[in-house]
Enzyme design. Sequence first.
Site, mmCIF file in Angstrom:
data_model
loop_
_atom_site.group_PDB
_atom_site.id
_atom_site.type_symbol
_atom_site.label_atom_id
_atom_site.label_comp_id
_atom_site.label_asym_id
_atom_site.label_seq_id
_atom_site.Cartn_x
_atom_site.Cartn_y
_atom_site.Cartn_z
ATOM 1 N N ASP A 8 3.088 21.101 -54.973
ATOM 2 C CA ASP A 8 4.398 20.486 -54.870
ATOM 3 C C ASP A 8 4.658 20.333 -53.354
ATOM 4 O OD1 ASP A 8 7.099 19.727 -55.549
ATOM 5 O OD2 ASP A 8 7.708 21.721 -54.885
ATOM 6 N N LEU A 9 5.604 19.494 -52.990
ATOM 7 C CA LEU A 9 5.853 19.253 -51.559
ATOM 8 C C LEU A 9 7.105 19.979 -51.056
ATOM 9 C CD1 LEU A 9 5.252 17.608 -48.921
ATOM 10 C CD2 LEU A 9 6.682 15.800 -49.886
ATOM 11 N N ASP A 10 8.263 19.550 -51.583
ATOM 12 C CA ASP A 10 9.543 20.069 -51.107
ATOM 13 C C ASP A 10 9.685 21.555 -51.433
ATOM 14 O OD1 ASP A 10 10.565 17.493 -50.233
ATOM 15 O OD2 ASP A 10 10.770 16.979 -52.347
ATOM 16 N N THR A 16 11.910 21.043 -47.041
ATOM 17 C CA THR A 16 12.818 19.923 -47.290
ATOM 18 C C THR A 16 13.780 20.198 -48.449
ATOM 19 O OG1 THR A 16 10.893 19.043 -48.377
ATOM 20 C CG2 THR A 16 11.534 17.980 -46.330
ATOM 21 N N LYS A 44 15.809 21.429 -58.376
ATOM 22 C CA LYS A 44 14.495 21.420 -57.729
ATOM 23 C C LYS A 44 13.435 20.829 -58.658
ATOM 24 C CE LYS A 44 15.291 25.083 -54.394
ATOM 25 N NZ LYS A 44 14.954 26.436 -53.947
ATOM 26 N N SER A 113 4.278 15.703 -56.535
ATOM 27 C CA SER A 113 5.702 15.791 -56.174
ATOM 28 C C SER A 113 6.502 14.696 -56.864
ATOM 29 C CB SER A 113 5.828 15.631 -54.651
ATOM 30 O OG SER A 113 7.161 15.349 -54.284
ATOM 31 N N ALA A 114 7.765 14.995 -57.152
ATOM 32 C CA ALA A 114 8.648 13.982 -57.758
ATOM 33 C C ALA A 114 9.251 13.063 -56.707
ATOM 34 C CB ALA A 114 9.765 14.677 -58.525
ATOM 35 N N LYS A 144 9.555 16.639 -63.737
ATOM 36 C CA LYS A 144 9.220 17.991 -64.181
ATOM 37 C C LYS A 144 10.450 18.491 -64.939
ATOM 38 C CE LYS A 144 6.679 18.460 -59.839
ATOM 39 N NZ LYS A 144 6.677 18.975 -58.469
ATOM 40 N N GLU A 168 4.203 25.835 -56.636
ATOM 41 C CA GLU A 168 5.552 25.313 -56.912
ATOM 42 C C GLU A 168 6.657 26.232 -56.417
ATOM 43 O OE1 GLU A 168 7.599 23.240 -58.024
ATOM 44 O OE2 GLU A 168 6.376 21.643 -58.845
ATOM 45 N N ASP A 169 7.814 25.649 -56.083
ATOM 46 C CA ASP A 169 8.991 26.474 -55.780
ATOM 47 C C ASP A 169 10.094 26.251 -56.814
ATOM 48 O OD1 ASP A 169 9.700 23.856 -54.972
ATOM 49 O OD2 ASP A 169 11.265 24.662 -53.681
HETATM 50 C C1 G6P Z 1 11.460 16.760 -55.420
HETATM 51 C C2 G6P Z 1 12.622 17.650 -55.026
HETATM 52 C C3 G6P Z 1 13.923 17.168 -55.630
HETATM 53 C C4 G6P Z 1 14.127 15.680 -55.337
HETATM 54 C C5 G6P Z 1 12.946 14.877 -55.889
HETATM 55 C C6 G6P Z 1 13.076 13.388 -55.598
HETATM 56 O O1 G6P Z 1 11.106 17.042 -56.707
HETATM 57 O O2 G6P Z 1 12.390 18.986 -55.435
HETATM 58 O O3 G6P Z 1 14.979 17.922 -55.098
HETATM 59 O O4 G6P Z 1 15.337 15.209 -55.904
HETATM 60 O O5 G6P Z 1 11.753 15.358 -55.291
HETATM 61 O O6 G6P Z 1 12.996 13.178 -54.214
HETATM 62 P P1 G6P Z 1 13.276 11.795 -53.492
HETATM 63 O O7 G6P Z 1 12.791 12.050 -52.074
HETATM 64 O O8 G6P Z 1 12.480 10.749 -54.181
HETATM 65 O O9 G6P Z 1 14.732 11.552 -53.575
HETATM 66 MG MG MG Z 2 9.722 21.806 -54.732
#
Ligand code: G6P
Ligand code: MG
Length: 217
Positions: A8-10, A16, A44, A113-114, A144, A168-169
Amino acid sequence: MIKGFLFDLDGVIVDTAVYHYAAWKKMANQLGFDIDEEFNETLKGISRMDSIARILEYGKMELPEERILELATLKNDWYVEMIDQMTEENILPGITDLIAQIKENGLKMALGSASKNAPRILDRIGLASFFDAVVDGNSVSKSKPDPEVFIKGAEALELKNEECVVVEDAFAGIEAAHAAGMKAIGIGTTENLPNADLILTSFEGVDLQDLIDQKLS
Ligand code: G6P
Ligand code: MG
């Protein structure tokens, strides 16, 4: 046998998650209500449009579709302003070393990542070239805890689901990993991520082989 990592990224590679929270909070405040950290945990891993729907429901607000799209764009503008200040110094502790160990051991790695901003962030922090594949909010249609993002990640790496481990977080992210038949390392606390197979606060000082042999087999 573990052959690949799906990150996962954020909140895993960069912090972030706090920028997303700050931007959503600002939006909610402008609409006349507040969100707290406990509620933020439920956002998240959730896509931008699903997040805004949850936030409006939390604030008991109903808005026309057009206004919702405007707000999503506004939130994203604030968020992009913050990520555009990032450098490689924002990479979370232990991640660069873990990636080096993944490469040394001949394992593969993909992003799962989403976020639609994922490629922009990877470029800013200089990690784009290390990923064998990137699956992000531009290539998945379901948030997710749906396993789509990780199933596509494993496919892109040409690995079986069970050969991949997810990092993942988010509670929803760990659910997604399990729904795909993958083990999941949670970055956080047992309180936030009771469903993780293993909890770490960070990857600082973590030996990859030890992690795989002792904790994930
Ligand atoms: C991740 C984060 C979410 C965020 C989603 C979409 O999954 O955990 O908090 O809303 O990405 O991110 P974006 O940058 O496309 O708005
Ligand atoms: Mg995350």
